[in-house]
Enzyme design. Structure first.
Site, PDB file in Angstrom:
ATOM      1  N   TRP A   1      37.405   0.330  25.218  1.00  9.91           N
ATOM      2  CA  TRP A   1      36.708   1.485  25.797  1.00  9.91           C
ATOM      3  C   TRP A   1      35.195   1.283  25.739  1.00  9.91           C
ATOM      4  O   TRP A   1      34.451   2.176  25.369  1.00  9.91           O
ATOM      5  CB  TRP A   1      37.120   2.788  25.119  1.00  9.91           C
ATOM      6  CG  TRP A   1      38.588   3.055  25.180  1.00  9.91           C
ATOM      7  CD1 TRP A   1      39.455   3.127  24.127  1.00  9.91           C
ATOM      8  CD2 TRP A   1      39.376   3.245  26.361  1.00  9.91           C
ATOM      9  NE1 TRP A   1      40.731   3.344  24.576  1.00  9.91           N
ATOM     10  CE2 TRP A   1      40.720   3.425  25.947  1.00  9.91           C
ATOM     11  CE3 TRP A   1      39.083   3.265  27.726  1.00  9.91           C
ATOM     12  CZ2 TRP A   1      41.749   3.631  26.843  1.00  9.91           C
ATOM     13  CZ3 TRP A   1      40.121   3.468  28.632  1.00  9.91           C
ATOM     14  CH2 TRP A   1      41.433   3.659  28.184  1.00  9.91           C
TER      15      TRP A   1
ATOM     16  N   ARG B   1      32.595  31.879  51.722  1.00 10.06           N
ATOM     17  CA  ARG B   1      34.045  31.967  51.940  1.00 10.06           C
ATOM     18  C   ARG B   1      34.471  33.430  52.061  1.00 10.06           C
ATOM     19  O   ARG B   1      34.143  34.259  51.193  1.00 10.06           O
ATOM     20  CB  ARG B   1      34.778  31.307  50.772  1.00 10.06           C
ATOM     21  CG  ARG B   1      36.284  31.471  50.762  1.00 10.06           C
ATOM     22  CD  ARG B   1      36.951  30.671  51.849  1.00 10.06           C
ATOM     23  NE  ARG B   1      38.399  30.618  51.647  1.00 10.06           N
ATOM     24  CZ  ARG B   1      39.247  30.128  52.537  1.00 10.06           C
ATOM     25  NH1 ARG B   1      38.802  29.629  53.673  1.00 10.06           N
ATOM     26  NH2 ARG B   1      40.532  30.100  52.276  1.00 10.06           N
TER      27      ARG B   1
ATOM     28  N   GLU C   1      32.355   9.308  22.005  1.00 10.08           N
ATOM     29  CA  GLU C   1      31.232   9.438  21.070  1.00 10.08           C
ATOM     30  C   GLU C   1      31.365  10.672  20.171  1.00 10.08           C
ATOM     31  O   GLU C   1      30.421  11.409  19.953  1.00 10.08           O
ATOM     32  CB  GLU C   1      29.912   9.427  21.836  1.00 10.08           C
ATOM     33  CG  GLU C   1      29.696   8.102  22.552  1.00 10.08           C
ATOM     34  CD  GLU C   1      28.299   7.918  23.070  1.00 10.08           C
ATOM     35  OE1 GLU C   1      27.366   8.459  22.450  1.00 10.08           O
ATOM     36  OE2 GLU C   1      28.137   7.216  24.078  1.00 10.08           O
TER      37      GLU C   1
END
Length: 389
Positions: free
Chosen positions: A166, A272, A368
Site C-alpha cells: 500500500w 433540479r 495514515e
C-alpha cells in the site's frame, strides 16, 4: 468551465492573511484549469496524471512548507489551504503531493546528511525525482512496531529483506524512504530505484484512489551502501514524526473534497425540479441535509485553522493532528454520502465528482491512521492511559 466559488459560511476568509488567500487562489486556479478537465478520465483509466508533475514543481507544491533547497517555505496554514484545493481536485493527486513533501522530503531534510539533502531535495522539489515512503507491511498497518523487514550490516553496507505494501508512488519512485528493523532498533534508509534485490509492483483492481499509483515493494538480499542510512531516522518515533506531517495535510485536504461534494449538491438542488415544478432545494429534508453539511464543513475549517496556527507556533501536538485527521476525514465522507443522496441516480454518474470523492475518502479515512487508532491517540491524550493493546 466556471471557477470554484469556495465555501465560507462563517466568513472564515477574514481569518486568513492576504498571502494565505493568494496561495489558495493560485492552487484553486491550478485545480480548475489543469486538474478538473482531466481527472474524470484519469479515474476511469486508473491513470495518475504524471504530466502535471513539472507544473506542480514550478508552482512550489512539493515540500511547500519546508525551508531551503528550493522549497517554497510556506507557513502551515498556506500549506493547508494548498492541500485543501488539491484534494478538491482529487485525493490521489493530494496524496502524491503529501507523500513527496511530508513523507520523503521531510525525513531527508530532518534526518538526512547534507549530502543526501543536496542530492535529493532540489530534484524532489522540482518533480524531477519522485519518492515514496515504505512503512506499512502486508501484516502490519496499524501496528508498525511489528514490522518484519530487517536490515543487517554486511561489509561496508547493508542488506535489507522484507516487503512493504500500500505504498503510494512505489512503482514510479526514484527513491524510497524505507523503515527496517536492525540490531539497534528501527532505522530509516534511502533505497534507490535499481538497487540490487529491490523490486516494486503496482497494485491493480482498486475501486478507490484510481488516479493514484499504489504499489508493493520487495527487498530480497537488497544491498545498499552506508550512505543510504538516514542517520537521524532512528526508532519508530522518527517514522511516526513523518506521518504526523502527512496527517496534518490530510486534515486540510479532505475539506476540499467535502466542499466539492457540498457545492455540487447545493447547486444541483437549486436547479433540479420535482413536485409542482419546484426546485428540490425548496424541500425541508433537502435543506436539512445541506444544513448538516455546511455546519460540519465549517467546524472542520475552524479545527484545521486552529491546528495550523498552533503548528506555526510550534505548539501542535500529534494528538491535536489526530483529532484533525479523524474528524475531518469522517465528515468529508459523510458529506459525500449526503451529496450522493441528494443527486439521486445522477449521484452515481462520473460526470459529477461525488462518487469519485466518496470512493477516495473511504481510503483516506483509513490510511495514515484509522479512525480507531486516532481515537486511541486522543483517548491517551485526555486520560494519560494508553489503550492500544
Amino acid at each position: 468551465m466556471p471557477s470554484f466559488p469556495g465555501v465560507d459560511y462563517l466568513k472564515i476568509d477574514s481569518l486568513f492573511s492576504e498571502q494565505e488567500l493568494l496561495v489558495r487562489q493560485m492552487a484553486r486556479q491550478f485545480v480548475d484549469e489543469r486538474v478538473v478537465p482531466v481527472i474524470q478520465d484519469c479515474f476511469r483509466e486508473a491513470r495518475f496524471p504524471r504530466e502535471l508533475i513539472p507544473e506542480m514543481g514550478r508552482l512550489g507544491f512539493f515540500g511547500a512548507n519546508l525551508e531551503g533547497y528550493g522549497c517554497a517555505g510556506m507557513n502551515n496554514v498556506e500549506y493547508g489551504l494548498l492541500m485543501q484545493e488539491i484534494e478538491r481536485g482529487d485525493s490521489g493527486l493530494r496524496s502524491f503531493v503529501s507523500v513527496q513533501g511530508a513523507l520523503v522530503m521531510y525525513p531527508i531534510l530532518t534526518y538526512g546528511t547534507e549530502e543526501q539533502k543536496q542530492r535529493w531535495l532540489p530534484r524532489l522539489q522540482s518533480g524531477e525525482a519522485i519518492g515514496c515512503f515504505g512503512l506499512t507491511e502486508p501484516g502490519f498497518g496499524s501496528n508498525p512496531a511489528g514490522m518484519l523487514t530487517r536490515a543487517r550490516r554486511e561489509g561496508a553496507g547493508w542488506i535489507l529483506d522484507g516487503e512493504k505494501t500500500w505504498i503510494n508512488n512505489g512503482s514510479v519512485a526514484d527513491v524510497a524512504v524505507v523503515w527496517a528493523r536492525t540490531e539497534a532498533g528501527v532505522q530509516g534508509f534511502l533505497v534507490e530505484r535499481g538497487a540490487p534485490g529491490f523490486a516494486s509492483q503496482e497494485i491493480h483492481g482498486k475501486l478507490s484512489m484510481r488516479a493514484s499509483v499504489t504499489s508493493s515493494l520487495a527487498f530480497h538480499d537488497c544491498r545498499v551502501p552506508e550512505s543510504a542510512v538516514l542517520p537521524g531516522a532512528k526508532g519508530l518515533k522518527a517514522a511516526l514524526g513523518c506521518l504526523t506531517q502527512a496527517r496534518y495535510g490530510i486534515g486540510w485536504g479532505v475539506i476540499g473534497a467535502a466542499m466539492d461534494c457540498y457545492e455540487t449538491a447545493r447547486s444541483y438542488s437549486v436547479l433540479r425540479k420535482q413536485f409542482d415544478d419546484r426546485p428540490i432545494a425548496s424541500h425541508q429534508l433537502v435543506q436539512e441535509k445541506l444544513a448538516d453539511m455546511i455546519t460540519e464543513i465549517t467546524k472542520a475549517q475552524l479545527l484545521a485553522l486552529q491546528v495550523g496556527r498552533l503548528k506555526d507556533l510550534g505548539k501542535a501536538e500529534p494528538a491535536h493532528i489526530s483529532m484533525l485527521k479523524r474528524n475531518n476525514a469522517a465528515i468529508a465522507l459523510d458529506c459525500a454520502r449526503l451529496s450522493r443522496d441528494l443527486l439521486g441516480a445522477n449521484g452515481i454518474m462520473d460526470e459529477y465528482p461525488i462518487m469519485r470523492h466518496m470512493c477516495n475518502l473511504e481510503t483516506v479515512k483509513t490510511y495514515e491512521g484509522t479512525d480507531h487508532i486516532h481515537a486511541l491517540v486522543i483517548g491517551e491524550r485526555v486520560t494519560g492511559v494508553a489503550a492500544y493493546k
